[in-house]
Design a protein around this motif. Structure first.
Motif, PDB file in Angstrom:
ATOM      1  N   LYS A 196       8.826  36.939  19.074  1.00 46.68           N
ATOM      2  CA  LYS A 196       9.052  36.771  20.476  1.00 46.68           C
ATOM      3  C   LYS A 196      10.577  36.636  20.730  1.00 46.68           C
ATOM      4  O   LYS A 196      10.939  37.449  21.676  1.00 46.68           O
ATOM      5  CB  LYS A 196       8.237  35.761  20.903  1.00 46.68           C
ATOM      6  N   ASN A 197      11.009  35.966  19.856  1.00 44.76           N
ATOM      7  CA  ASN A 197      12.554  35.754  20.143  1.00 44.76           C
ATOM      8  C   ASN A 197      13.436  36.406  19.476  1.00 44.76           C
ATOM      9  O   ASN A 197      14.798  36.461  20.122  1.00 44.76           O
ATOM     10  CB  ASN A 197      12.692  34.005  19.763  1.00 44.76           C
ATOM     11  N   ASN A 198      13.137  37.546  18.848  1.00 48.56           N
ATOM     12  CA  ASN A 198      13.837  38.419  18.106  1.00 48.56           C
ATOM     13  C   ASN A 198      13.272  39.738  18.095  1.00 48.56           C
ATOM     14  O   ASN A 198      12.914  40.412  17.258  1.00 48.56           O
ATOM     15  CB  ASN A 198      13.962  38.035  16.571  1.00 48.56           C
ATOM     16  N   PRO A 199      13.241  40.273  19.397  1.00 45.02           N
ATOM     17  CA  PRO A 199      12.784  41.729  19.518  1.00 45.02           C
ATOM     18  C   PRO A 199      13.419  42.957  18.989  1.00 45.02           C
ATOM     19  O   PRO A 199      12.864  43.883  18.570  1.00 45.02           O
ATOM     20  CB  PRO A 199      12.707  42.093  21.126  1.00 45.02           C
ATOM     21  N   ASP A 200      14.527  42.751  18.301  1.00 48.10           N
ATOM     22  CA  ASP A 200      15.433  43.792  17.752  1.00 48.10           C
ATOM     23  C   ASP A 200      14.613  43.933  16.326  1.00 48.10           C
ATOM     24  O   ASP A 200      15.045  45.177  15.645  1.00 48.10           O
ATOM     25  CB  ASP A 200      16.882  43.379  17.520  1.00 48.10           C
TER      26      ASP A 200
END
Length: 290
Positions: A207-211
């Motif tokens: 969720k916090n690192n969509p890349d």
């Protein structure tokens, strides 16, 4: 300027750097071809250097992503170690030692040689005051060596140490990789609550690192394999459904194939099973509402 007017080192480094860039775009086959070009340049000169070692290791990693087959990707790791022993970079030698441990056979035949390689890597890192990154790599390799020999409590211990190292380094990809591995060890040890916590971390990292495009696939995959191991097949099917719906997001075909196989078995075995309700029935409950 034409590349063939450059020095051998500059040519090899150019192909290696370009390979890393192409890999970052998810073009695994093309990246492998560039690493092969780098290796060919260095082979022609036949003077050991760290970039030759790195190109061999990176081509090996491309083959790992494509096949997950040690008989394919370990030849380059063995060659990388042989070359690393003939050059002066401590970081290249430590990396080559650590990477080759993953090629040790299961059982006593590979366990003791693997530990010897890790002991040597740790000594090289200590003598040369290498960064915490190398400590993390050694802890990770140690944990996976224990895992391959069914010593799951020790595997869990060392993978946890590796995770703590990567947290201090703020290395998101490797933090995720350790959580993935810790799910597997928790399952082997029947530590279901621990597995739940590791899966929750996977969803949070996704969720916090969509890349990082394949994080969500692996979060669903791990949720599925944990439910599968518990025998909650109906919900395992749902988790694998979510993973397979986005299978194009990952280049790791081995895990896609495994998810498809587990989905098929879970589907067959679900029968009249009642669904599981609660935290792990819905990934939104794991990561909270946005």
């Amino acid at each position: 300027l034409l590349l063939n007017t450059w020095s051998v080192n500059d040519q090899g480094r150019y192909y290696h750097s370009k390979g890393l860039f192409i890999e970052s775009q998810g073009k695994i086959e093309q990246a492998k071809a560039l690493f092969s070009q780098s290796i060919a340049v260095f082979e022609k000169q036949n003077i050991p250097n760290k970039y030759w070692v790195l190109s061999l290791q990176d081509r090996s990693y491309m083959d790992y992503l494509l096949t997950n087959d040690t008989t394919i990707y370990c030849a380059d790791r063995k060659a990388a170690l042989n070359i690393a022993r003939r050059q002066e970079s401590a970081t290249a030698l430590t990396g080559a030692l650590t990477n080759y441990v993953f090629c040790m056979k299961d059982g006593f035949e590979g366990f003791e040689p693997g530990l010897a390689l890790l002991t040597e890597a740790a000594q090289v890192a200590k003598d040369n005051k290498l960064s915490q990154k190398h400590s993390a790599m050694i802890h990770n390799a140690t944990g996976l060596l224990y895992r391959s020999n069914q010593l799951h409590d020790k595997a869990y211990e060392y993978l946890s140490k590796a995770y703590d190292d990567w947290v201090e380094l703020n290395d998101i990809q490797d933090m995720f990789n350790m959580q993935h591995s810790l799910v597997g060890e928790s399952i082997k040890l029947n530590l279901w609550d621990q597995a739940d916590l590791h899966i929750k971390q996977l969803y949070l990292l996704a969720k916090n690192n969509p890349d990082f495009k394949d994080f969500t696939f692996f979060a669903h995959y791990n949720q599925g394999r944990k439910l599968f191991a518990e025998g909650v097949f109906l919900n395992a099917v749902k988790a694998f459904d979510r993973a397979l719906a986005i299978k194009e997001s990952t280049k790791e075909q081995y895990f896609v194939d495994t998810a498809e196989a587990m989905w098929l078995v879970a589907k067959y075995r679900s029968g009249n099973e009642k669904p599981l309700y609660g935290m792990f029935s819905d990934p939104e409950l794991l990561i909270g509402k946005v």
